[in-house]
Write a protein that holds these residues in place. Sequence first.
Motif: not given
Length: 789
Positions: A540-548, A630-639
């Motif tokens: 599958d394909r995921e759009p590029l997150p800006k935070k990544l 926690k936004p940072e925790y959640h972002s690191n998990r997704k990345m």
Amino acid sequence: MVEVIPKQLKDVWNTWNIRGMIVLSLWLQTVLIFVSPSRKRTPNKFLILLSWSSYLLADYSANYAVALIANNQGKDPKPDDPPQDKKLVALWAPFLLLHLGGPDTITAFSLEDNALWNRHFLSFGSQALAGVYVVVRSLPNVLWVVIMLLFIAGAFKYLERTIALYLASSDMYRGNSIMQTFNSVFDFTEEPNNQDIESIIAHREHLGQLKPRTLRIPSRKLTHLEILQYGFFFFNNFKSLMVNNIFSLELRHESKAFFTATKLEDEEALRIIEAELDFIYEGLYTKGAVLHSWIGFVFRIISLGLLLSAFIIYHYSHNKIQEFHKVDVVITYTLFLVGIALDVISLLILMVSDWTTAILSTLKDDPDRKDSRKDKILNWILGLKRPRWGWQTCSHQHQQEVLNTPFLLRRWTGSITMFNFITYSMNAPTERIHNPRVGTCHLSWNTMFCPISYVLSIIQTWSRNMAIWFRNLHRYAIHHLIILPPAENQVTRYIVYIIKTFVEFWFRVPYFFVFMVTCIIDFLNINDMFHALRPVRSVDREPLPKKLWSFLFTELQDKSQILESLENTTTKSSARRDWASSHAQVQIADQEILLRYITDVDYDHSLLIWHIATELCYQREEWDKESSDKPEYHSNRKMSKILSDYMMYLLIMQPNLMSEVAGIGKIRFRDTLAEAERLFKKKGIENSKDVKLASDVILSVDTSIDPRDVKGNHSKSVLFEASSLAEELQRVEKEFGQEKWKTLSKVWLEFLFHAASHCDATARMELLSKGGEFINFVWLLMAHLGLGD
């Protein structure tokens, strides 16, 4: 009478065959000019197949039509034919030469086509001779002036394509860096005098005027036009990267200083590299390098002018209806009008292209100087084509800003492809991280291809069931119907044996056809293409997150500065050569049990272990909301999840790209998959398609004894090593308070950085014609920061 009828039917067939091939050739040109630009925007397999088939058939149909026309010229006219009809058919030969020149939007389907530029040049000579032969056989011809004008226009168009293929060949890129000579005005073997020194200074000042513009470090937010200009600057000065050549230290230092500037934003860096990769695509796969030169401009003006002149002369010629077939007149008008329309469309595409915009403007010596009216207009146009970002919802109603550029404005696909091991092993559909907003274009595309996909799925299911039924019938017929009792005599045995052999032969016929098709596919070396056309539910394909991208850009800037601060050259070389860099080891240096999964194993071995461990941790916390606020925790998990699945996709689905680092990755994947399937079958969950349940089953296995000590070298499976790593990550987080997702995100960046700097150069450039890949951006950014091999 018996001989006349077949000859008349054959003549009618030949006439309509010529007309059909002419129309087909024109239709293929139309398809290519509109469909081929989408190759850089999407990896859609149907579009790639359509472009590939049209690209091949365009040359074959034109060559075949020229042969038919040449053969037709030598025949006597039929009694019911108009007197000059064959003269009109001879006019179609130079049209086919125009078609062989191809549209501006595609010259090569793959990089191998560029290497065959000399073959295309010889083909140009043979097609020109065939056209001359057709014209000579048609003389005297009332349309000789029109034919001559079209013939010259077709020659220019074919030369455009040949020159474009030559300029895009790897030999040309390599030759540019070593064949250019410097003409010095001073002989260093002789003793200099004052006059010589003055001439040297004057010559140096003259060269200073012609020297390429020095790269200015950004001190403010860049405009849309400046971003494109910087992308064009890097494209022109770093072309040797495409063939793995080195470039000067001066350029490297300039590039490194530019991309490490504090005022350069991460989004601006992404857009500059995006523009640079788009210029690379245009130079490799289109006529961009030719059309934006003075010779290409002259060729295009001449060919379009000749085409218009030929149409005017033909239109005002008398007695067309009396001298020619009405069908042939209509076809000729269609060739003229559609050909002119396609040339005008190509000219419009050329005028609004980024390459034209970059040529029309130059970087300002003074960044604070006020923009001219021309720059304001160009900046406004580029503002309409800028990348777009949009907010999309993730799990737990968390939102992320992702790349969401409209399809027609994209320079690449703008997404990251994901492939997950556990999802694949359970044959489960991929769970999306983001919930995309369905746009009009996406909805129209799905609506158009939904019936096709449905029919293909029905055919696939029917074919599978038929194969199973046919195999069972074969076994039943051989083992139950055609049996020989022991008491039968020799004659009966012989008859039954003949019947059995006959039945066995007919049951083997389908296998023979399958074998022949397989041999043809192997002979044409298109196995990968047919494998890519098969749908894989786990991709599958995921759009590029800006935070990544921001996270990646910051990490590379830090690595570049750390590498620059190292004074020992040996340490620098080691840091580039070892896949597990010192920066990643620092993050987990206090945990030897984690570190050994990086330093004590090969790259492909480690990647598969960390991928499965990341998925196990991700699935375990899917229902845990304790840390989701926690936004940072959640972002690191997704990345970590996105990078993990992306690297697995590259390892398994892009073997050509990862050939230098893959090792025996596919063998490890196969053995691990077999072990997972045995485990799921033992637990009775092989048909559940529940990824969370499968993760729990893997984690429930006792791994107190090192799995490598248990299985030895008999199996390359890493399933339970990954389970041990997942348990250790959980323990480290609980006992030491070290956030595992931050560690995982750092580790996955190291995997990506190593792959980007060691991937195959040819496969890397091939990806640009299939929608592009995120790894291309990482590779180019690393090269500009001085981090690539």
